[in-house]
Design an enzyme around this catalytic site. Structure first.
Site, PDB file in Angstrom:
ATOM      1  N   CYS A   1      31.194  45.543  34.449  1.00 36.94           N
ATOM      2  CA  CYS A   1      29.804  45.613  34.756  1.00 36.94           C
ATOM      3  C   CYS A   1      28.744  46.603  34.143  1.00 36.94           C
ATOM      4  CB  CYS A   1      30.022  45.963  36.945  1.00 36.94           C
ATOM      5  SG  CYS A   1      30.690  48.007  36.553  1.00 36.94           S
TER       6      CYS A   1
ATOM      7  N   CYS B   1      43.408  43.577  37.150  1.00 32.92           N
ATOM      8  CA  CYS B   1      42.051  45.202  37.090  1.00 32.92           C
ATOM      9  C   CYS B   1      41.723  45.471  38.797  1.00 32.92           C
ATOM     10  CB  CYS B   1      41.206  45.322  36.158  1.00 32.92           C
ATOM     11  SG  CYS B   1      41.759  45.613  34.465  1.00 32.92           S
TER      12      CYS B   1
ATOM     13  N   GLU C   1      47.088  46.650  39.717  1.00 32.85           N
ATOM     14  CA  GLU C   1      45.848  48.199  39.755  1.00 32.85           C
ATOM     15  C   GLU C   1      47.139  48.935  39.059  1.00 32.85           C
ATOM     16  OE1 GLU C   1      43.286  48.833  40.059  1.00 32.85           O
ATOM     17  OE2 GLU C   1      44.361  50.486  39.412  1.00 32.85           O
TER      18      GLU C   1
HETATM   19  C1  SAM Z   1      35.735  47.063  37.137  1.00 31.20           C
HETATM   20  S1  SAM Z   1      37.586  48.110  38.338  1.00 31.20           S
HETATM   21  C2  SAM Z   1      37.961  46.766  39.191  1.00 31.20           C
HETATM   22  C3  SAM Z   1      36.865  46.505  39.871  1.00 31.20           C
HETATM   23  C4  SAM Z   1      37.820  45.460  41.241  1.00 31.20           C
HETATM   24  N1  SAM Z   1      38.374  45.003  40.830  1.00 31.20           N
HETATM   25  C5  SAM Z   1      36.895  44.693  42.200  1.00 31.20           C
HETATM   26  O1  SAM Z   1      36.356  43.814  42.162  1.00 31.20           O
HETATM   27  O2  SAM Z   1      36.727  45.664  43.087  1.00 31.20           O
HETATM   28  C6  SAM Z   1      38.759  48.095  37.048  1.00 31.20           C
HETATM   29  C7  SAM Z   1      39.942  48.875  37.572  1.00 31.20           C
HETATM   30  O3  SAM Z   1      40.405  49.051  36.987  1.00 31.20           O
HETATM   31  C8  SAM Z   1      41.730  49.769  37.055  1.00 31.20           C
HETATM   32  N2  SAM Z   1      42.502  50.008  35.319  1.00 31.20           N
HETATM   33  C9  SAM Z   1      42.142  50.793  34.180  1.00 31.20           C
HETATM   34  N3  SAM Z   1      43.053  50.776  33.412  1.00 31.20           N
HETATM   35  C10 SAM Z   1      44.229  49.823  34.079  1.00 31.20           C
HETATM   36  C11 SAM Z   1      45.989  49.695  33.821  1.00 31.20           C
HETATM   37  N4  SAM Z   1      45.804  49.546  32.480  1.00 31.20           N
HETATM   38  N5  SAM Z   1      45.784  48.278  34.256  1.00 31.20           N
HETATM   39  C12 SAM Z   1      45.567  47.300  35.095  1.00 31.20           C
HETATM   40  N6  SAM Z   1      44.224  48.042  36.186  1.00 31.20           N
HETATM   41  C13 SAM Z   1      43.990  48.939  34.851  1.00 31.20           C
HETATM   42  C14 SAM Z   1      40.552  50.641  37.356  1.00 31.20           C
HETATM   43  O4  SAM Z   1      41.659  51.786  37.729  1.00 31.20           O
HETATM   44  C15 SAM Z   1      39.925  49.908  38.072  1.00 31.20           C
HETATM   45  O5  SAM Z   1      40.357  50.023  39.275  1.00 31.20           O
END
Ligand code: SAM
Length: 447
Positions: free
Chosen positions: A383, A265, A290
């Site tokens: 978080c 993610c 992503e």
């Molecule tokens: C908490 S954020 C991650 C922050 C990132 N790791 C950082 O440190 O910058 C969660 C991310 O997961 C993505 N996401 C949501 N559903 C997802 C999926 N089914 N597969 C992959 N990514 C996903 C969201 O778009 C978002 O960008």
């Protein structure tokens, strides 16, 4: 006229948050730029915007009590102006007469019919200080402590309850957390390993090396995006807690090969940036997944020049070449652990957000268990400290996966001597204990 521009800017920002669903941290800088507000004026506008939004729940009760009607029955422009006026009266050192007259001027321009009403409400609010108002509008602590804290420290009660539960029902500690959530958070930089040392970077930007992460630098203020180190890719903006949990995954002991890492993610790429820099030092490569296209592009930008391959796909779908050695699941979550950074988010979030999010978290963590090789490690990170997003997700995802996965004590992989890490095996960081966002980390090994 000039002195009222900061109040006008704050009003425009607060109104955009309510009217358009805008995010204050994005809309306010644009308003300040358009209105050419800098220095002290910009700081005052920021203080008013963030303060009025953070304290909105309590300010609304006070405005409602002073007005003799619920705030929901006050027209939005007058309501937002009154919130800003009440904030000045109760939370700042702005003299009461200035807070009242400047707010009445503002109401005259945004809701002319409500000028007299606003004047009367503000004068009423100014008759008592904040403590007296809280005593008036909050339920007694002894009867319902979390309901009292929700009003006294301005958080929705369901969030106060969730924090209290995650803190082992320690109401004093919960109170310290709520108070910390109402402070302006410091900006942290991550000095990318191999590109710049944290002490060197602290010197360069006039900051201080972090207390815990070897890569953290605390910035005294200013616009981090303009720093040469950030522009040149030697550092990026990242909460120290995020650095610690990403580094813990890399530091955790692992038998066998250690060359293929996965960030499931990844958007917008903060942790992928740190993992990529560490991968250079350890001879590893990172695959960053992503699902959102624009966020996948941000990951590519954030990891330029690093051994990171970005895949734009759903992390729950099968990956081209699984059997990774280390996998990070930095799951989408309510973000209740970073309320300091998003002043409006505590009022937008609802308990009904939890079921779809926890389902997605379980599915992503299940996908990580399938994508990691036997003996490999998975770090599950949120978080949010909400137990349903942390412990419940981990337990349920492990149970449903049908794969042999065991929790590993994560504490030894955080900096030696770091206080307040609890009894393990998972780790919960806290703003009031560590000065970080409330990041949760569970480390799991696939058998
Ligand atoms: C908490 S954020 C991650 C922050 C990132 N790791 C950082 O440190 O910058 C969660 C991310 O997961 C993505 N996401 C949501 N559903 C997802 C999926 N089914 N597969 C992959 N990514 C996903 C969201 O778009 C978002 O960008």
């Amino acid at each position: 006229m000039r002195t009222d521009l900061p109040r006008r800017a704050a009003y425009e920002a607060v109104a955009a948050v309510h009217r358009d669903g805008a995010y204050a941290n994005l809309v306010l800088p644009a308003i300040l730029r358009d209105m050419r507000l800098y220095g002290r004026d910009a700081a005052f506008a920021t203080e008013l915007t963030y303060g009025a939004l953070r304290h909105e729940g309590t300010l609304d009760l006070i405005v409602g009590a002073a007005a003799g009607r619920e705030v929901a029955r006050i027209d939005p422009p007058a309501r937002d102006a009154l919130r800003l006026g009440a904030y000045q009266l109760l939370h700042t050192r702005v003299p009461a007469h200035a807070a009242v007259s400047a707010t009445v001027d503002l109401v005259r321009s945004v809701a002319p019919g409500a000028t007299g009403f606003a004047n009367a409400v503000l004068r009423e609010i100014g008759t008592q200080d904040l403590d007296a108002w809280i005593a008036k509008v909050a339920p007694p602590y002894d009867k319902d402590p979390t309901a009292y804290l929700a009003v006294a420290d301005s958080h929705p009660q369901w969030i106060v309850r969730a924090f209290n539960e995650a803190l082992g029902s320690d109401l004093d500690e919960t109170t310290r957390l709520l108070i910390e959530d109402n402070q302006r958070p410091p900006v942290h930089l991550c000095a990318r390993p191999g590109r710049v040392d944290a002490v060197e970077l602290a010197d360069e930007v006039g900051g201080a090396p972090g207390a815990f992460s070897p890569y953290a630098v605390y910035l005294p203020g200013g616009a981090p995006g303009d720093l040469a180190a950030v522009v040149e890719g030697r550092a990026h903006v990242q909460d120290e807690g995020s650095q610690l949990v990403a580094a813990a995954l890399v530091n955790a002991s692992l038998d066998g090969p250690d060359a293929r890492w996965l960030d499931l993610c990844a958007g917008p790429g903060g942790k992928a940036g740190l993992l990529g820099a560490l991968a250079v030092e350890r001879g590893a490569e990172v695959t960053a997944v992503e699902v959102a296209e624009h966020r996948a592009r941000l990951v590519s930008q954030a990891t330029r020049g690093l051994p990171v391959t970005v895949l734009h796909q759903d992390g729950r779908e099968e990956l081209p070449e699984p059997a990774y050695d280390r996998v990070l699941v930095d799951a989408p979550c309510t973000g209740l652990g970073s309320l300091r950074r998003r002043p409006e988010s505590r009022w937008r979030r609802q308990p009904s957000d939890l079921p779809p999010l926890t389902r997605l978290q379980r599915e992503l963590l299940g996908a990580a268990f399938r994508a990691v090789r036997p003996g490999g490690l998975v770090a599950y990170v949120t978080c949010s400290p909400h137990l349903v997003e942390t412990h419940v997700t981990v337990t349920e995802a492990a149970r449903r996966s049908g794969l042999p996965v065991d929790l590993v004590d994560a504490r030894p992989f955080l900096p030696a001597g770091m206080p307040g890490l609890g009894a393990g095996p998972t780790v919960q960081l806290w703003p009031h204990r560590h000065g970080t966002d409330a990041m949760f980390l569970a480390l799991l090994r696939r058998g």
